[in-house]
Design a protein around this motif. Structure first.
Motif, PDB file in Angstrom:
ATOM      1  N   PHE A 294       0.823  -1.210   0.000  1.00  0.00           N
ATOM      2  CA  PHE A 294       0.000   0.000   0.000  1.00  0.00           C
ATOM      3  C   PHE A 294       0.859   1.263   0.000  1.00  0.00           C
ATOM      4  O   PHE A 294       0.499   2.272  -0.612  1.00  0.00           O
ATOM      5  CB  PHE A 294      -0.935  -0.014   1.214  1.00  0.00           C
ATOM      6  CG  PHE A 294      -1.936  -1.124   1.165  1.00  0.00           C
ATOM      7  CD1 PHE A 294      -3.164  -0.942   0.533  1.00  0.00           C
ATOM      8  CD2 PHE A 294      -1.662  -2.361   1.727  1.00  0.00           C
ATOM      9  CE1 PHE A 294      -4.094  -1.970   0.465  1.00  0.00           C
ATOM     10  CE2 PHE A 294      -2.586  -3.394   1.673  1.00  0.00           C
ATOM     11  CZ  PHE A 294      -3.802  -3.201   1.040  1.00  0.00           C
ATOM     12  N   TYR A 295       1.993   1.197   0.673  1.00  0.00           N
ATOM     13  CA  TYR A 295       2.880   2.355   0.792  1.00  0.00           C
ATOM     14  C   TYR A 295       3.406   2.790  -0.576  1.00  0.00           C
ATOM     15  O   TYR A 295       3.592   3.983  -0.837  1.00  0.00           O
ATOM     16  CB  TYR A 295       4.044   1.998   1.717  1.00  0.00           C
ATOM     17  CG  TYR A 295       4.965   3.136   2.058  1.00  0.00           C
ATOM     18  CD1 TYR A 295       4.554   4.161   2.904  1.00  0.00           C
ATOM     19  CD2 TYR A 295       6.264   3.181   1.551  1.00  0.00           C
ATOM     20  CE1 TYR A 295       5.410   5.209   3.226  1.00  0.00           C
ATOM     21  CE2 TYR A 295       7.118   4.222   1.866  1.00  0.00           C
ATOM     22  CZ  TYR A 295       6.688   5.233   2.707  1.00  0.00           C
ATOM     23  OH  TYR A 295       7.537   6.264   3.027  1.00  0.00           O
ATOM     24  N   LYS A 296       3.615   1.831  -1.464  1.00  0.00           N
ATOM     25  CA  LYS A 296       4.181   2.129  -2.784  1.00  0.00           C
ATOM     26  C   LYS A 296       3.114   2.508  -3.817  1.00  0.00           C
ATOM     27  O   LYS A 296       3.455   2.894  -4.935  1.00  0.00           O
ATOM     28  CB  LYS A 296       4.972   0.922  -3.284  1.00  0.00           C
ATOM     29  CG  LYS A 296       6.222   0.629  -2.459  1.00  0.00           C
ATOM     30  CD  LYS A 296       6.930  -0.627  -2.951  1.00  0.00           C
ATOM     31  CE  LYS A 296       8.178  -0.913  -2.123  1.00  0.00           C
ATOM     32  NZ  LYS A 296       8.845  -2.163  -2.565  1.00  0.00           N
ATOM     33  N   ASN A 297       1.849   2.388  -3.442  1.00  0.00           N
ATOM     34  CA  ASN A 297       0.784   2.695  -4.399  1.00  0.00           C
ATOM     35  C   ASN A 297       0.464   4.186  -4.364  1.00  0.00           C
ATOM     36  O   ASN A 297       0.068   4.723  -3.334  1.00  0.00           O
ATOM     37  CB  ASN A 297      -0.470   1.875  -4.067  1.00  0.00           C
ATOM     38  CG  ASN A 297      -1.505   1.959  -5.166  1.00  0.00           C
ATOM     39  OD1 ASN A 297      -2.024   3.030  -5.462  1.00  0.00           O
ATOM     40  ND2 ASN A 297      -1.812   0.829  -5.782  1.00  0.00           N
ATOM     41  N   LYS A 298       0.598   4.857  -5.478  1.00  0.00           N
ATOM     42  CA  LYS A 298       0.461   6.311  -5.550  1.00  0.00           C
ATOM     43  C   LYS A 298      -0.994   6.790  -5.486  1.00  0.00           C
ATOM     44  O   LYS A 298      -1.243   7.993  -5.371  1.00  0.00           O
ATOM     45  CB  LYS A 298       1.141   6.831  -6.817  1.00  0.00           C
ATOM     46  CG  LYS A 298       2.648   6.571  -6.846  1.00  0.00           C
ATOM     47  CD  LYS A 298       3.310   7.223  -8.030  1.00  0.00           C
ATOM     48  CE  LYS A 298       4.793   6.882  -8.084  1.00  0.00           C
ATOM     49  NZ  LYS A 298       5.510   7.282  -6.860  1.00  0.00           N
ATOM     50  N   LEU A 299      -1.957   5.865  -5.541  1.00  0.00           N
ATOM     51  CA  LEU A 299      -3.360   6.257  -5.444  1.00  0.00           C
ATOM     52  C   LEU A 299      -3.787   6.480  -3.988  1.00  0.00           C
ATOM     53  O   LEU A 299      -4.842   7.063  -3.736  1.00  0.00           O
ATOM     54  CB  LEU A 299      -4.257   5.194  -6.071  1.00  0.00           C
ATOM     55  CG  LEU A 299      -4.077   4.938  -7.568  1.00  0.00           C
ATOM     56  CD1 LEU A 299      -5.010   3.823  -8.022  1.00  0.00           C
ATOM     57  CD2 LEU A 299      -4.344   6.208  -8.374  1.00  0.00           C
ATOM     58  N   ILE A 300      -2.974   6.030  -3.051  1.00  0.00           N
ATOM     59  CA  ILE A 300      -3.346   6.055  -1.640  1.00  0.00           C
ATOM     60  C   ILE A 300      -2.780   7.290  -0.956  1.00  0.00           C
ATOM     61  O   ILE A 300      -1.596   7.615  -1.101  1.00  0.00           O
ATOM     62  CB  ILE A 300      -2.868   4.767  -0.947  1.00  0.00           C
ATOM     63  CG1 ILE A 300      -3.690   3.587  -1.490  1.00  0.00           C
ATOM     64  CG2 ILE A 300      -2.994   4.868   0.575  1.00  0.00           C
ATOM     65  CD1 ILE A 300      -3.132   2.242  -1.175  1.00  0.00           C
ATOM     66  N   ASP A 301      -3.635   7.975  -0.210  1.00  0.00           N
ATOM     67  CA  ASP A 301      -3.238   9.219   0.460  1.00  0.00           C
ATOM     68  C   ASP A 301      -2.689   8.998   1.866  1.00  0.00           C
ATOM     69  O   ASP A 301      -1.680   9.587   2.233  1.00  0.00           O
ATOM     70  CB  ASP A 301      -4.438  10.176   0.527  1.00  0.00           C
ATOM     71  CG  ASP A 301      -4.897  10.605  -0.855  1.00  0.00           C
ATOM     72  OD1 ASP A 301      -4.128  11.294  -1.541  1.00  0.00           O
ATOM     73  OD2 ASP A 301      -6.015  10.235  -1.256  1.00  0.00           O
ATOM     74  N   ASN A 302      -3.360   8.181   2.667  1.00  0.00           N
ATOM     75  CA  ASN A 302      -2.954   7.985   4.058  1.00  0.00           C
ATOM     76  C   ASN A 302      -3.091   6.524   4.450  1.00  0.00           C
ATOM     77  O   ASN A 302      -4.013   5.836   4.000  1.00  0.00           O
ATOM     78  CB  ASN A 302      -3.832   8.816   5.014  1.00  0.00           C
ATOM     79  CG  ASN A 302      -3.789  10.301   4.703  1.00  0.00           C
ATOM     80  OD1 ASN A 302      -2.760  10.945   4.839  1.00  0.00           O
ATOM     81  ND2 ASN A 302      -4.928  10.839   4.278  1.00  0.00           N
TER      82      ASN A 302
END
Length: 242
Positions: free
Chosen positions: A39-47
């Motif tokens: 999840f940390y590497k996915n650019k769609l995720i804000d927080n």
């Protein structure tokens, strides 16, 4: 806005382990880090909100520093998984109201129609980027989404005496996984409703279903396992070998 809740406040009871199963090492990385990195590497995720045990906070912070994972919001877990997720929902509400604030007149924006939350098990490290992005795309269209896979086995419904009561049509049986994703205001209201009516759900989807919201099932992966028992660890190692 896309937020993620990762639930990692469990124990190692079914793993027959003396520590939180999230910290078990798989191929030189703790299980929790393998999950977080997806999840940390996915650019769609804000927080990212990470649910932990209070007494493990220092250990988790050291772990995050060691693997250079920054800006993770830590939230203390509750008695049950449902309580842990709700603690995160309240934390998200607090932060989202701050970010939604109109700086010119300090009025709060009440609508959360473009705010979505994914909930994922910390012990489910093999979620793919494709599944994450499919979930985000589908929740924007349907407001409530559950990842899962069709059951490979015939399922039996039994009574208290272990006598089979019925055999559901296997074509209608899916095994629920995570992430599960929801529009934030729906998830928040569904959790409030569950506490008001003393409803205990086995997953977030069941809490939203109980609130009267239709949840769309989307295809996950048979590799997207939750590591719970020693047998799961052996399967996990075989997945990593592949």
């Amino acid at each position: 806005m896309i937020d993620v809740i990762i639930v990692a406040a469990g124990s190692g009871k079914r793993m027959n382990h003396d520590k939180n199963k999230q910290f078990i090492i798989l191929k030189n990385k703790p299980l929790l880090i393998l999950t977080l990195e997806k999840f940390y590497k996915n650019k769609l995720i804000d927080n990212i909100y990470l649910v932990i045990k209070k007494e493990e906070e220092d250990y988790v912070n050291n772990l995050l520093d060691s693997f250079e994972i920054r800006n993770i919001r830590l939230v203390y877990g509750g008695r049950e998984r449902q309580d842990s997720v709700y603690n995160c929902i309240e934390e998200i509400k607090k932060h989202s109201l701050e970010s939604y604030a109109d700086k010119s007149n300090h009025k709060k924006i009440q609508t959360h129609s473009n705010h979505f939350v994914l909930v994922h098990d910390g012990a489910r490290p093999f979620v793919s980027n494709e599944i994450i992005e499919d979930t985000i795309r589908e929740v924007k269209a349907y407001n409530a989404v559950c990842v899962g896979v069709p059951s490979k086995d015939t399922v039996k419904i039994i009574g208290e005496d272990n006598i089979i009561l019925s055999t559901p049509d296997r074509k209608q049986i899916w095994m629920a996984q995570t992430p599960q994703a929801f529009r934030f205001d729906i998830l928040y209201s569904a959790y409030k409703n569950s506490y008001d009516n003393n409803f205990i759900g086995t997953d977030d989807s069941s809490i939203v279903e109980n609130y009267g919201i239709k949840v769309k099932m989307i295809q996950g992966s048979y590799d997207n396992i939750k590591i719970t028992t020693p047998e799961d660890l052996r399967f996990a190692e075989s997945i990593l070998d592949r």
